[in-house]
Design an enzyme around this catalytic site. Structure first.
Site, PDB file in Angstrom:
ATOM      1  N   ASP A   1       4.850  -4.930 -10.751  1.00 40.55           N
ATOM      2  CA  ASP A   1       6.084  -4.171 -10.926  1.00 40.55           C
ATOM      3  C   ASP A   1       6.680  -3.884  -9.558  1.00 40.55           C
ATOM      4  O   ASP A   1       5.988  -3.761  -8.555  1.00 40.55           O
ATOM      5  CB  ASP A   1       5.877  -2.891 -11.740  1.00 40.55           C
ATOM      6  CG  ASP A   1       4.894  -1.911 -11.141  1.00 40.55           C
ATOM      7  OD1 ASP A   1       4.170  -2.283 -10.203  1.00 40.55           O
ATOM      8  OD2 ASP A   1       4.850  -0.767 -11.613  1.00 40.55           O
TER       9      ASP A   1
ATOM     10  N   LYS B   1       6.351   6.541  -0.600  1.00 40.36           N
ATOM     11  CA  LYS B   1       5.156   5.773  -0.257  1.00 40.36           C
ATOM     12  C   LYS B   1       4.980   5.630   1.251  1.00 40.36           C
ATOM     13  O   LYS B   1       5.962   5.504   1.984  1.00 40.36           O
ATOM     14  CB  LYS B   1       5.242   4.367  -0.874  1.00 40.36           C
ATOM     15  CG  LYS B   1       4.867   4.299  -2.336  1.00 40.36           C
ATOM     16  CD  LYS B   1       4.788   2.843  -2.785  1.00 40.36           C
ATOM     17  CE  LYS B   1       4.271   2.721  -4.200  1.00 40.36           C
ATOM     18  NZ  LYS B   1       4.122   1.302  -4.608  1.00 40.36           N
TER      19      LYS B   1
ATOM     20  N   ASP C   1       2.024   0.573 -14.035  1.00 38.67           N
ATOM     21  CA  ASP C   1       0.970  -0.214 -13.402  1.00 38.67           C
ATOM     22  C   ASP C   1      -0.008  -0.781 -14.424  1.00 38.67           C
ATOM     23  O   ASP C   1      -0.578  -1.855 -14.235  1.00 38.67           O
ATOM     24  CB  ASP C   1       0.216   0.636 -12.381  1.00 38.67           C
ATOM     25  CG  ASP C   1       1.026   0.894 -11.120  1.00 38.67           C
ATOM     26  OD1 ASP C   1       1.955   0.112 -10.858  1.00 38.67           O
ATOM     27  OD2 ASP C   1       0.734   1.867 -10.415  1.00 38.67           O
TER      28      ASP C   1
ATOM     29  N   CYS D   1       9.412   6.625  -5.428  1.00 37.90           N
ATOM     30  CA  CYS D   1       8.542   5.671  -4.731  1.00 37.90           C
ATOM     31  C   CYS D   1       8.950   5.467  -3.277  1.00 37.90           C
ATOM     32  O   CYS D   1       8.243   4.800  -2.522  1.00 37.90           O
ATOM     33  CB  CYS D   1       8.532   4.342  -5.478  1.00 37.90           C
ATOM     34  SG  CYS D   1       7.604   4.427  -7.028  1.00 37.90           S
TER      35      CYS D   1
ATOM     36  N   HIS E   1      -5.290  17.938 -12.986  1.00 35.94           N
ATOM     37  CA  HIS E   1      -5.619  18.880 -11.925  1.00 35.94           C
ATOM     38  C   HIS E   1      -4.322  19.419 -11.345  1.00 35.94           C
ATOM     39  O   HIS E   1      -3.331  18.692 -11.193  1.00 35.94           O
ATOM     40  CB  HIS E   1      -6.437  18.198 -10.825  1.00 35.94           C
ATOM     41  CG  HIS E   1      -6.955  19.153  -9.797  1.00 35.94           C
ATOM     42  ND1 HIS E   1      -7.879  20.134 -10.070  1.00 35.94           N
ATOM     43  CD2 HIS E   1      -6.657  19.274  -8.473  1.00 35.94           C
ATOM     44  CE1 HIS E   1      -8.140  20.819  -8.970  1.00 35.94           C
ATOM     45  NE2 HIS E   1      -7.414  20.329  -7.995  1.00 35.94           N
TER      46      HIS E   1
END
Length: 352
Positions: free
Chosen positions: A231, A24, A95, A21, A144
């Site tokens: 979260d 980000k 999430d 993360c 994908h």
């Protein structure tokens, strides 16, 4: 250190400019990018959109059901392909749990440098994600794939929740206490890992934390005394606490000495193992934070440390705090702790 992959191909983390993360986009830049998004008010069934920077979108289907939809993916935070897949999938499903929902299905998002990574390594990444979804009781029903320069993996996850049980990040109440379900410091750990400076025991603790599904969110979403949840991920503890404060128009007070840290994190931070995302996070929302004068620059970096697959930050009525903590501990969340409170006042975060 034995915390590297035995694969003959390059270290996964060496193929990415960031990891977990911490990849980000900085929250300040993200706010600018989203500034031109159309208003959500034109869609009355959209219970949660982009307005409060919540964890997932929620769309009411009928009186009994609302659909939760979220997408999360990133570059490797560890070198073990299987563990990378597990961490990324756990993080994506978080999430759904943070909204109080139950996952029902996921789609895989896969971008891999197919001429650099072996097929076996890529297959292990996919298997790690599939095993986590199986543990959550859901299928990876499609997805994908693309050939990309850096390895990327994650999920588009969907879940269901009763409309009355949606737990937004903007509904904290004055008088609530704040509880965090997992230990902090994954960003520091990942920075040390890349430099081969993370002790084996700390590596195992990081894997355990980042692959622990935030399943308590399902039950907690049904508790009347649990008012808000989110979260803690890439924007760090302060960033996600600020989102609750801003959305709820209240002041959050955090107690530094009550924060739970994963093993070795504070020592590693003192040695300089800090990610660049910590400073980017502070630059984005630091104007809304008041830090005690006794806190050092290292303390600040820890408070803004980007978490990968972090814990639930729960705002609940004070009289239910003991019950929430007991429930989390019973579910194996040993680091769960009461870390602060919500009080009347302007939207800001105070760290004492």
């Amino acid at each position: 250190m034995s915390n590297t992959s035995s694969s003959p191909t390059p270290r996964l983390t060496s193929l990415a400019h960031g990891g977990g993360c911490g990849c980000k986009i900085a929250p300040g830049v993200l706010s600018e990018l989203l500034a031109s998004m159309p208003a959500m008010s034109a869609y009355p069934n959209l219970l949660v959109g982009t307005d409060t920077a919540d964890d997932a979108a929620v769309y009411q289907l009928n009186d009994e059901q609302a659909l939760i939809a979220t997408t999360d993916f990133f570059m490797p935070v560890v070198d073990d392909p299987y563990q990378f897949g597990r961490i990324a999938a756990t993080n994506a499903l978080s999430d759904v749990y943070a909204m109080g929902g139950t996952p029902i299905m996921a789609l895989a998002i896969v971008g891999m440098p197919i001429n650099t990574l072996s097929k076996d390594d890529i297959a292990q990444i996919l298997k790690g994600g599939a095993d986590v979804c199986q543990a959550a009781g859901i299928p990876i029903a499609g997805g994908h794939t693309i050939d990309s320069v850096e390895p990327i993996y994650g999920l588009a996850a969907m879940g269901l929740v009763h409309p009355q049980h949606v737990r937004k990040n903007a509904e904290a109440r004055a008088g609530d206490v704040l509880i965090l379900s997992k230990g902090l410091g994954v960003g520091v750990m990942s920075a040390a890992f890349k430099k081969n400076a993370l002790p084996d025991a700390a590596y195992q603790a990081m894997i355990q934390s980042t692959t622990q599904l935030n399943t308590p969110g399902v039950a907690l979403g049904q508790w009347v005394g649990v008012h808000a949840m989110t979260d803690v991920t890439g924007f760090g503890l302060l960033g996600h606490a600020w989102e609750i404060a801003r959305g709820s128009a209240l002041t959050i007070e955090l107690k530094q000495d009550q924060l739970p840290w994963l093993p070795h994190v504070q020592d590693l931070a003192a040695q300089g193992y800090i990610t660049g995302a910590s400073q980017r996070n502070w630059d984005a929302y630091g104007a809304h934070i008041e830090l005690a004068e006794t806190l050092t620059d290292t303390d600040r970096a820890l408070l803004t440390d980007p978490q990968t697959s972090g814990g639930l930050l729960i705002s609940c009525a004070s009289e239910q705090a003991t019950q929430v903590l007991s429930y989390l501990h019973s579910q194996g969340f040993d680091y769960a702790a009461q870390i602060g409170q919500v009080v009347a006042g302007p939207a800001k975060v105070i760290v004492k």
